[in-house]
Design a protein around this motif. Structure first.
Motif, mmCIF file in Angstrom:
data_model
loop_
_atom_site.group_PDB
_atom_site.id
_atom_site.type_symbol
_atom_site.label_atom_id
_atom_site.label_comp_id
_atom_site.label_asym_id
_atom_site.label_seq_id
_atom_site.Cartn_x
_atom_site.Cartn_y
_atom_site.Cartn_z
ATOM 1 N N SER A 178 0.736 -1.146 0.038
ATOM 2 C CA SER A 178 0.133 0.077 0.023
ATOM 3 C C SER A 178 0.731 1.336 0.211
ATOM 4 C CB SER A 178 -1.069 -0.050 1.316
ATOM 5 O OG SER A 178 -0.118 -0.166 2.401
ATOM 6 N N PHE A 179 0.524 2.346 -0.639
ATOM 7 C CA PHE A 179 0.871 3.451 -0.971
ATOM 8 C C PHE A 179 0.124 4.840 -0.246
ATOM 9 C CE2 PHE A 179 2.426 0.678 -4.278
ATOM 10 C CZ PHE A 179 3.871 0.849 -4.163
ATOM 11 N N ASP A 180 1.146 5.536 0.430
ATOM 12 C CA ASP A 180 0.282 6.898 0.527
ATOM 13 C C ASP A 180 0.202 7.756 -0.681
ATOM 14 O OD1 ASP A 180 -0.176 9.396 1.886
ATOM 15 O OD2 ASP A 180 1.815 9.964 1.895
ATOM 16 N N ILE A 224 -3.863 2.138 -2.260
ATOM 17 C CA ILE A 224 -3.434 3.393 -1.726
ATOM 18 C C ILE A 224 -4.135 4.004 -0.355
ATOM 19 C CG2 ILE A 224 -3.968 5.865 -2.141
ATOM 20 C CD1 ILE A 224 -3.511 5.360 -5.226
ATOM 21 N N ILE A 225 -3.605 4.303 0.477
ATOM 22 C CA ILE A 225 -4.021 4.761 1.792
ATOM 23 C C ILE A 225 -3.741 6.147 1.831
ATOM 24 C CG2 ILE A 225 -4.394 4.394 4.178
ATOM 25 C CD1 ILE A 225 -3.400 1.529 3.949
ATOM 26 N N SER A 226 -4.723 7.290 1.831
ATOM 27 C CA SER A 226 -4.416 8.427 1.753
ATOM 28 C C SER A 226 -5.388 9.408 2.574
ATOM 29 C CB SER A 226 -4.518 8.735 0.252
ATOM 30 O OG SER A 226 -4.154 10.215 -0.149
ATOM 31 N N ASP A 227 -4.747 10.288 3.364
ATOM 32 C CA ASP A 227 -5.454 11.511 3.721
ATOM 33 C C ASP A 227 -5.678 12.551 2.607
ATOM 34 O OD1 ASP A 227 -5.262 9.942 6.083
ATOM 35 O OD2 ASP A 227 -4.038 11.292 6.917
ATOM 36 N N VAL A 228 -6.728 13.190 2.699
ATOM 37 C CA VAL A 228 -6.976 14.298 1.623
ATOM 38 C C VAL A 228 -7.180 15.498 2.247
ATOM 39 C CG1 VAL A 228 -8.330 12.595 0.278
ATOM 40 C CG2 VAL A 228 -9.400 14.164 1.704
ATOM 41 N N GLU A 275 -13.833 9.328 2.450
ATOM 42 C CA GLU A 275 -14.741 8.305 2.009
ATOM 43 C C GLU A 275 -14.654 7.138 2.948
ATOM 44 O OE1 GLU A 275 -13.483 8.561 -2.845
ATOM 45 O OE2 GLU A 275 -12.969 6.787 -1.925
ATOM 46 N N ALA A 276 -13.667 7.089 3.799
ATOM 47 C CA ALA A 276 -13.803 6.182 4.627
ATOM 48 C C ALA A 276 -14.201 6.803 6.106
ATOM 49 C CB ALA A 276 -12.219 5.632 4.946
ATOM 50 N N GLY A 277 -14.064 8.035 6.224
ATOM 51 C CA GLY A 277 -14.612 8.696 7.430
ATOM 52 C C GLY A 277 -13.471 8.624 8.701
ATOM 53 N N ARG A 278 -12.269 8.063 8.248
ATOM 54 C CA ARG A 278 -11.340 8.284 9.252
ATOM 55 C C ARG A 278 -9.968 8.437 8.276
ATOM 56 N NH1 ARG A 278 -12.169 8.145 14.573
ATOM 57 N NH2 ARG A 278 -13.800 6.651 15.240
ATOM 58 N N SER A 279 -8.909 8.929 8.876
ATOM 59 C CA SER A 279 -7.683 9.127 8.206
ATOM 60 C C SER A 279 -6.572 8.585 9.088
ATOM 61 C CB SER A 279 -7.498 10.804 8.345
ATOM 62 O OG SER A 279 -7.330 11.087 9.805
ATOM 63 N N LYS A 280 -5.410 8.410 8.640
ATOM 64 C CA LYS A 280 -4.253 7.744 9.075
ATOM 65 C C LYS A 280 -3.833 8.522 10.386
ATOM 66 C CE LYS A 280 -2.191 8.125 5.314
ATOM 67 N NZ LYS A 280 -1.467 8.190 4.320
ATOM 68 N N PRO A 281 -3.397 7.834 11.487
ATOM 69 C CA PRO A 281 -3.188 6.437 11.664
ATOM 70 C C PRO A 281 -4.192 5.789 12.216
ATOM 71 C CG PRO A 281 -2.356 7.776 13.474
ATOM 72 C CD PRO A 281 -3.010 8.632 12.665
ATOM 73 N N HIS A 282 -5.387 6.219 11.977
ATOM 74 C CA HIS A 282 -6.381 5.093 12.501
ATOM 75 C C HIS A 282 -6.418 3.768 12.047
ATOM 76 C CE1 HIS A 282 -10.377 3.916 13.964
ATOM 77 N NE2 HIS A 282 -10.536 5.022 14.837
ATOM 78 N N GLU A 288 5.867 10.096 9.475
ATOM 79 C CA GLU A 288 5.948 8.979 10.452
ATOM 80 C C GLU A 288 4.651 8.825 11.338
ATOM 81 O OE1 GLU A 288 8.182 6.437 12.911
ATOM 82 O OE2 GLU A 288 8.823 7.345 11.124
ATOM 83 N N HIS A 289 4.046 9.998 11.836
ATOM 84 C CA HIS A 289 2.940 9.943 12.699
ATOM 85 C C HIS A 289 1.648 9.401 12.190
ATOM 86 C CE1 HIS A 289 2.077 13.808 10.791
ATOM 87 N NE2 HIS A 289 1.086 13.904 11.353
ATOM 88 N N THR A 290 1.620 9.267 10.646
ATOM 89 C CA THR A 290 0.364 8.660 9.956
ATOM 90 C C THR A 290 0.848 7.521 9.299
ATOM 91 O OG1 THR A 290 0.883 10.091 8.322
ATOM 92 C CG2 THR A 290 -0.705 11.093 9.702
ATOM 93 N N ASP A 291 1.771 7.630 8.409
ATOM 94 C CA ASP A 291 2.046 6.397 7.569
ATOM 95 C C ASP A 291 2.725 5.399 8.350
ATOM 96 O OD1 ASP A 291 1.267 7.225 4.843
ATOM 97 O OD2 ASP A 291 2.383 8.741 5.244
#
Length: 257
Positions: free
Chosen positions: A6-8, A128-132, A161-168, A193-196
């Motif tokens: 998976s990629f940011d 892909i796992i991405s915050d927007v 779309e997920a309603g959550r962002s990394k690092p959840h 570091e703190h999200t991905d």
């Protein structure tokens, strides 16, 4: 063995062109100023202050609550600071323009991404796992399509779309479910570091920190399994995880019952 990667998105697969952030910001504020002129007197200083307050509050929500607000929510919060209200049609036009702002000055692929993705897609399931920010998942998918990469990804989880962002943990678990892989079989690559990295490791993923766009500070440490500066290094490192697992299995077989 590793089955999926998976990629940011931001500063991992794509990065803004020089001056991009300022261009998007100035465009959003111009749109807001033009719309506000139809309903009252609002100085540039007051508009800028409202935008600044909203940005600070949104950053705290992202950091503390692990979610990102939609463009509609963010613009509504700016208007609340200004004690202003726009007609529904005008609001919808501004929201869409802010969401699609990046098409006027599109971000570019990070060096080596295209060749690496094409190579990895033949051996692994990709995600892909991405915050927007203001641009939602639908816009980022369109950018992927325009750059000929959309077809390579089996899963895409965007925070709006997920309603959550990394690092959840939820965004990583959703990805693992879609990829039909257990967490230890997935490697996540990202720049923060703190999200991905923390998010991936807490979810049981392997993690590689990409510093080709966002370098680490001198006193910074990481819990990532590896750190890379170039995407061309990625296939070899992913294979090294498989070698490691194979060695563990062989060691276990020698122990006997």
């Amino acid at each position: 063995m590793i089955r999926a990667i998976s990629f940011d998105f931001w500063n991992t697969l794509f990065t803004e062109q020089p001056g991009g952030f300022r261009f998007y910001q100035e465009n959003r504020r111009r749109l807001l100023r033009e719309a506000l002129r139809t309903i009252g007197e609002f100085t540039d200083e007051r508009i800028n202050e409202a935008c600044h307050l909203e940005a600070e509050a949104h950053h705290l929500i992202w950091i503390e609550e692990h979610r990102t607000l939609t463009a509609t929510e963010r613009i509504a919060r700016v208007l609340a600071h200004l004690e202003a209200c726009l007609p529904d049609g005008t609001m919808a036009e501004i929201v869409r323009a802010c969401e699609e702002n990046i098409f006027e000055f599109p971000p570019v692929l990070v060096d080596g991404v295209r060749e690496t993705i094409e190579k990895l897609a033949g051996n692994y399931r990709l995600a892909i796992i991405s915050d927007v920010g203001f641009s939602p998942g639908r816009v980022l998918k369109q950018l992927l399509r325009q750059n000929g990469l959309l077809q390579y990804f089996d899963s895409m989880v965007f925070s709006d779309e997920a309603g959550r962002s990394k690092p959840h943990r939820e965004v990583f678990e959703r990805t693992a479910d879609t990829l039909r892989a257990v967490p230890r079989e997935i490697v996540h690559i990202g720049d923060l570091e703190h999200t991905d990295i923390i998010g991936a490791k807490r979810a049981g993923f392997r993690a590689i920190r990409f510093v080709g766009v966002t370098p680490m500070s001198e006193d910074e440490t990481t819990i990532a399994d590896f750190v890379i500066e170039k995407f061309s290094e990625l296939p070899r490192l992913v294979e090294s995880f498989e070698d490691e697992d194979e060695n563990i299995e062989l060691a276990g077989s020698r122990e006997g019952f």
